[in-house]
Design an enzyme around this catalytic site. Sequence first.
Site, PDB file in Angstrom:
ATOM      1  N   MET A  26       0.844  -1.196   0.000  1.00  0.00           N
ATOM      2  CA  MET A  26       0.000   0.000   0.000  1.00  0.00           C
ATOM      3  C   MET A  26       0.888   1.258   0.000  1.00  0.00           C
ATOM      4  O   MET A  26       0.434   2.339   0.356  1.00  0.00           O
ATOM      5  CB  MET A  26      -0.944  -0.012   1.208  1.00  0.00           C
ATOM      6  CG  MET A  26      -1.918  -1.190   1.162  1.00  0.00           C
ATOM      7  SD  MET A  26      -3.422  -0.948   2.114  1.00  0.00           S
ATOM      8  CE  MET A  26      -2.763  -0.730   3.749  1.00  0.00           C
ATOM      9  N   ASN A  28       4.124   3.892   0.950  1.00  0.00           N
ATOM     10  CA  ASN A  28       4.823   4.388   2.145  1.00  0.00           C
ATOM     11  C   ASN A  28       5.895   3.360   2.551  1.00  0.00           C
ATOM     12  O   ASN A  28       5.949   2.887   3.677  1.00  0.00           O
ATOM     13  CB  ASN A  28       3.843   4.651   3.297  1.00  0.00           C
ATOM     14  CG  ASN A  28       4.502   5.482   4.394  1.00  0.00           C
ATOM     15  OD1 ASN A  28       4.405   5.169   5.571  1.00  0.00           O
ATOM     16  ND2 ASN A  28       5.202   6.524   4.012  1.00  0.00           N
ATOM     17  N   HIS A  33       9.549  -3.521   3.315  1.00  0.00           N
ATOM     18  CA  HIS A  33       9.085  -3.738   1.933  1.00  0.00           C
ATOM     19  C   HIS A  33      10.278  -3.988   1.003  1.00  0.00           C
ATOM     20  O   HIS A  33      10.222  -4.860   0.136  1.00  0.00           O
ATOM     21  CB  HIS A  33       8.354  -2.494   1.414  1.00  0.00           C
ATOM     22  CG  HIS A  33       7.087  -2.165   2.134  1.00  0.00           C
ATOM     23  ND1 HIS A  33       6.952  -1.055   2.931  1.00  0.00           N
ATOM     24  CD2 HIS A  33       5.888  -2.793   2.155  1.00  0.00           C
ATOM     25  CE1 HIS A  33       5.721  -1.010   3.407  1.00  0.00           C
ATOM     26  NE2 HIS A  33       5.059  -2.041   2.968  1.00  0.00           N
ATOM     27  N   LYS A 144       5.965 -11.405   7.156  1.00  0.00           N
ATOM     28  CA  LYS A 144       5.437 -12.167   8.295  1.00  0.00           C
ATOM     29  C   LYS A 144       4.935 -11.244   9.401  1.00  0.00           C
ATOM     30  O   LYS A 144       4.300 -11.705  10.338  1.00  0.00           O
ATOM     31  CB  LYS A 144       6.539 -13.068   8.862  1.00  0.00           C
ATOM     32  CG  LYS A 144       6.791 -14.310   8.064  1.00  0.00           C
ATOM     33  CD  LYS A 144       7.658 -15.257   8.880  1.00  0.00           C
ATOM     34  CE  LYS A 144       8.104 -16.439   8.076  1.00  0.00           C
ATOM     35  NZ  LYS A 144       9.030 -17.285   8.836  1.00  0.00           N
ATOM     36  N   LYS A 145       5.249  -9.964   9.340  1.00  0.00           N
ATOM     37  CA  LYS A 145       4.736  -9.069  10.370  1.00  0.00           C
ATOM     38  C   LYS A 145       3.211  -9.116  10.380  1.00  0.00           C
ATOM     39  O   LYS A 145       2.590  -9.091  11.431  1.00  0.00           O
ATOM     40  CB  LYS A 145       5.215  -7.640  10.128  1.00  0.00           C
ATOM     41  CG  LYS A 145       4.583  -6.713  11.113  1.00  0.00           C
ATOM     42  CD  LYS A 145       5.153  -5.338  11.068  1.00  0.00           C
ATOM     43  CE  LYS A 145       4.253  -4.437  11.857  1.00  0.00           C
ATOM     44  NZ  LYS A 145       2.992  -4.205  11.140  1.00  0.00           N
ATOM     45  N   ASP A 146       2.605  -9.203   9.202  1.00  0.00           N
ATOM     46  CA  ASP A 146       1.149  -9.376   9.102  1.00  0.00           C
ATOM     47  C   ASP A 146       0.878 -10.878   9.012  1.00  0.00           C
ATOM     48  O   ASP A 146       0.504 -11.406   7.964  1.00  0.00           O
ATOM     49  CB  ASP A 146       0.620  -8.623   7.880  1.00  0.00           C
ATOM     50  CG  ASP A 146       0.811  -7.126   8.033  1.00  0.00           C
ATOM     51  OD1 ASP A 146       0.300  -6.559   8.998  1.00  0.00           O
ATOM     52  OD2 ASP A 146       1.510  -6.528   7.199  1.00  0.00           O
ATOM     53  N   LEU A 180       9.290  -2.715  11.678  1.00  0.00           N
ATOM     54  CA  LEU A 180       9.039  -1.595  10.770  1.00  0.00           C
ATOM     55  C   LEU A 180       7.604  -1.683  10.250  1.00  0.00           C
ATOM     56  O   LEU A 180       7.117  -2.761   9.910  1.00  0.00           O
ATOM     57  CB  LEU A 180      10.026  -1.612   9.608  1.00  0.00           C
ATOM     58  CG  LEU A 180      11.500  -1.467   9.987  1.00  0.00           C
ATOM     59  CD1 LEU A 180      12.351  -1.186   8.746  1.00  0.00           C
ATOM     60  CD2 LEU A 180      11.734  -0.366  11.016  1.00  0.00           C
ATOM     61  N   SER A 181       6.954  -0.521  10.205  1.00  0.00           N
ATOM     62  CA  SER A 181       5.561  -0.459   9.750  1.00  0.00           C
ATOM     63  C   SER A 181       5.284   0.947   9.238  1.00  0.00           C
ATOM     64  O   SER A 181       5.822   1.925   9.769  1.00  0.00           O
ATOM     65  CB  SER A 181       4.629  -0.751  10.937  1.00  0.00           C
ATOM     66  OG  SER A 181       3.325  -0.306  10.651  1.00  0.00           O
TER      67      SER A 181
HETATM   68  O1  PAF Z   1      -0.044  -5.696   3.594  1.00  0.00           O
HETATM   69  C1  PAF Z   1      -0.488  -4.795   2.844  1.00  0.00           C
HETATM   70  O2  PAF Z   1       0.181  -3.803   2.576  1.00  0.00           O
HETATM   71  C2  PAF Z   1      -1.888  -4.940   2.274  1.00  0.00           C
HETATM   72  O3  PAF Z   1      -2.743  -5.561   3.179  1.00  0.00           O
HETATM   73  C3  PAF Z   1      -1.921  -5.628   0.907  1.00  0.00           C
HETATM   74  C4  PAF Z   1      -1.430  -7.070   1.008  1.00  0.00           C
HETATM   75  C5  PAF Z   1      -1.054  -4.876  -0.081  1.00  0.00           C
HETATM   76  C6  PAF Z   1      -3.352  -5.665   0.379  1.00  0.00           C
HETATM   77  O4  PAF Z   1      -3.870  -4.387   0.231  1.00  0.00           O
END
Ligand code: PAF
Length: 274
Positions: A26, A28, A33, A144-146, A180-181
């Site tokens: 998404m 930022n 990432h 894996k953070k999510d 990190l987020s």
């Molecule tokens: O983890 C994210 O940034 C979002 O949930 C994703 C996987 C891009 C879906 O919008």
Amino acid sequence: MHIHATIPALRAALKNRGRVVFVPTMGNLHAGHISLMEQARAHGDTVVASIFVNRLQFGPAEDFDQYPRTFQADCEKLTAAGVDLLFAPSEADLYPEPQAYFIEPPAIQHVLDGEFRPGHFRGVATVVNKLFNCVQPQAALFGKKDYQQLMVIRNMARQLALPIDIIGGETVRAADGLALSSRNGYLSAAERAEAPRLYRLLTDIGNAIRSGQRDFAALEAQAIAELSAAGWQTDYVAVRQQADLTPPADPAAPLVALAASRLSNTRLIDNIEI
Ligand code: PAF
């Protein structure tokens, strides 16, 4: 790096690209990432990233409007990371008409984060499925953070027989342990100094379990009490089985400790595999 906003342009650009590896985001972008982008390179010939802030996965009282949009800086980081192609659709490109068909994940969407963010995983699964259809990758990476998100997507890919390898990337942390987020940017200086407590408490839980503690409820309650004493408002601290995020039942099952807690208005999530 080539940038495409529309699905036809993206599809045309992806012809004859060999094995395509996809990292949806998404935007930022931070080092977490970028680490996924770098790992992606090892899994295929063409690395495709996407940036799309997906309205469907935000609740009405959540931060969709406030979510940081940093497109130029993101493009520079992706270019430096060697990403070949960026898919950056507008809402009109991805949702030209109101989305009426959804991916409805099973019970897992209602526990842990799902309990506190109703509809979130339905929105994530729907957009990820749609992005998969746009990019048609052979592999895709998720942090894996999510942890719960990764599980929802992995299960979706398996159950719907999507021909895509779902790969989990390790959480990238600041030197003091904070995962990190994109939402860390909401923290004040004082909150940023406090924020690593979440990881420290999860680490304590992991260490206690490794040394034989099996009273998971007591460990969870102790962490919640410590967070509360330090001014946090906690949604959950939970020890679960890695395989399906159900409460520990099999003594041999690998575990994960997960937490979601709020410092002022900023909700942080983290987890550690044990
Ligand atoms: O983890 C994210 O940034 C979002 O949930 C994703 C996987 C891009 C879906 O919008």
